[in-house]
Design a protein around this motif. Structure first.
Motif, PDB file in Angstrom:
ATOM      1  N   GLN A   1       0.830  -1.205   0.000  1.00  0.00           N
ATOM      2  CA  GLN A   1       0.000   0.000   0.000  1.00  0.00           C
ATOM      3  C   GLN A   1       0.864   1.256   0.000  1.00  0.00           C
ATOM      4  O   GLN A   1       0.494   2.267  -0.592  1.00  0.00           O
ATOM      5  CB  GLN A   1      -0.943   0.007   1.213  1.00  0.00           C
ATOM      6  N   SER A   2       2.024   1.187   0.624  1.00  0.00           N
ATOM      7  CA  SER A   2       2.917   2.353   0.659  1.00  0.00           C
ATOM      8  C   SER A   2       3.337   2.757  -0.750  1.00  0.00           C
ATOM      9  O   SER A   2       3.364   3.946  -1.070  1.00  0.00           O
ATOM     10  CB  SER A   2       4.163   2.058   1.489  1.00  0.00           C
TER      11      SER A   2
ATOM     12  N   LYS B   1       0.242  13.277  -8.795  1.00  0.00           N
ATOM     13  CA  LYS B   1      -0.441  14.561  -8.615  1.00  0.00           C
ATOM     14  C   LYS B   1       0.417  15.712  -9.145  1.00  0.00           C
ATOM     15  O   LYS B   1      -0.096  16.763  -9.484  1.00  0.00           O
ATOM     16  CB  LYS B   1      -0.749  14.806  -7.141  1.00  0.00           C
TER      17      LYS B   1
ATOM     18  N   TYR C   1       0.476   7.335  -6.265  1.00  0.00           N
ATOM     19  CA  TYR C   1      -0.673   8.243  -6.324  1.00  0.00           C
ATOM     20  C   TYR C   1      -0.239   9.680  -6.064  1.00  0.00           C
ATOM     21  O   TYR C   1      -0.595  10.598  -6.799  1.00  0.00           O
ATOM     22  CB  TYR C   1      -1.727   7.791  -5.310  1.00  0.00           C
ATOM     23  N   GLU C   2       0.547   9.888  -5.033  1.00  0.00           N
ATOM     24  CA  GLU C   2       1.015  11.233  -4.683  1.00  0.00           C
ATOM     25  C   GLU C   2       1.955  11.795  -5.752  1.00  0.00           C
ATOM     26  O   GLU C   2       1.884  12.973  -6.089  1.00  0.00           O
ATOM     27  CB  GLU C   2       1.694  11.238  -3.316  1.00  0.00           C
ATOM     28  N   SER C   3       2.840  10.957  -6.278  1.00  0.00           N
ATOM     29  CA  SER C   3       3.763  11.403  -7.330  1.00  0.00           C
ATOM     30  C   SER C   3       3.000  11.863  -8.561  1.00  0.00           C
ATOM     31  O   SER C   3       3.369  12.854  -9.192  1.00  0.00           O
ATOM     32  CB  SER C   3       4.723  10.281  -7.722  1.00  0.00           C
TER      33      SER C   3
ATOM     34  N   LYS D   1       1.696   2.084  -3.555  1.00  0.00           N
ATOM     35  CA  LYS D   1       0.507   2.600  -4.238  1.00  0.00           C
ATOM     36  C   LYS D   1       0.255   4.052  -3.844  1.00  0.00           C
ATOM     37  O   LYS D   1      -0.047   4.893  -4.695  1.00  0.00           O
ATOM     38  CB  LYS D   1      -0.707   1.728  -3.922  1.00  0.00           C
ATOM     39  N   ASP D   2       0.396   4.355  -2.561  1.00  0.00           N
ATOM     40  CA  ASP D   2       0.219   5.729  -2.089  1.00  0.00           C
ATOM     41  C   ASP D   2       1.295   6.644  -2.667  1.00  0.00           C
ATOM     42  O   ASP D   2       1.008   7.783  -3.061  1.00  0.00           O
ATOM     43  CB  ASP D   2       0.264   5.780  -0.556  1.00  0.00           C
ATOM     44  N   PHE D   3       2.520   6.146  -2.714  1.00  0.00           N
ATOM     45  CA  PHE D   3       3.637   6.908  -3.259  1.00  0.00           C
ATOM     46  C   PHE D   3       3.398   7.256  -4.731  1.00  0.00           C
ATOM     47  O   PHE D   3       3.589   8.396  -5.162  1.00  0.00           O
ATOM     48  CB  PHE D   3       4.932   6.104  -3.089  1.00  0.00           C
TER      49      PHE D   3
END
Length: 115
Positions: free
Chosen positions: A89-90, A100, A96-98, A92-94
């Protein structure tokens, strides 16, 4: 390694074509950035297969070390690949944030890059 150039009104992108791992560590990253920068490119498009799998394991901290080089040298990066195979999940979050921002992007296909 072969470079395909893509030009828009604002950016010149180097699409890197290779069957080899091109980024294994921070030194490889820096060399690639310098080589591409001096050829007049603003952005690098790499494929997931050209980046060491350790990059996608955030526990190694390799992703941060490598991406910091792109940020420091103001070189944009697009990595194209299937990132769904990485279960953390980390990560996937990374990703997602990148995605943006405009500096580092992870895309499923080249057509999403809009050159």
């Amino acid at each position: 390694m072969r470079i395909i150039s893509h030009q828009t009104a604002q950016l010149k992108t180097a699409e890197i074509i290779s069957d080899d791992l091109l980024i294994v560590n921070a030194e490889d990253t820096l060399q690639l950035i310098v080589d591409i920068y001096y050829q007049g490119f603003d952005r690098i498009l790499l494929f997931e297969k050209n980046v060491t799998p350790d990059f996608f394991d955030l526990k190694t901290r390799l992703a941060g070390e490598i991406l910091q080089k792109f940020i420091n040298y103001k070189m944009r990066l697009i990595i194209v690949g299937d990132f769904s195979k990485y279960s953390g999940q980390s990560l996937k979050d990374f990703i997602y944030e990148s995605n943006k921002g405009k500096q580092i992007n992870f895309l499923a296909s080249f057509s999403e890059s809009h050159y």
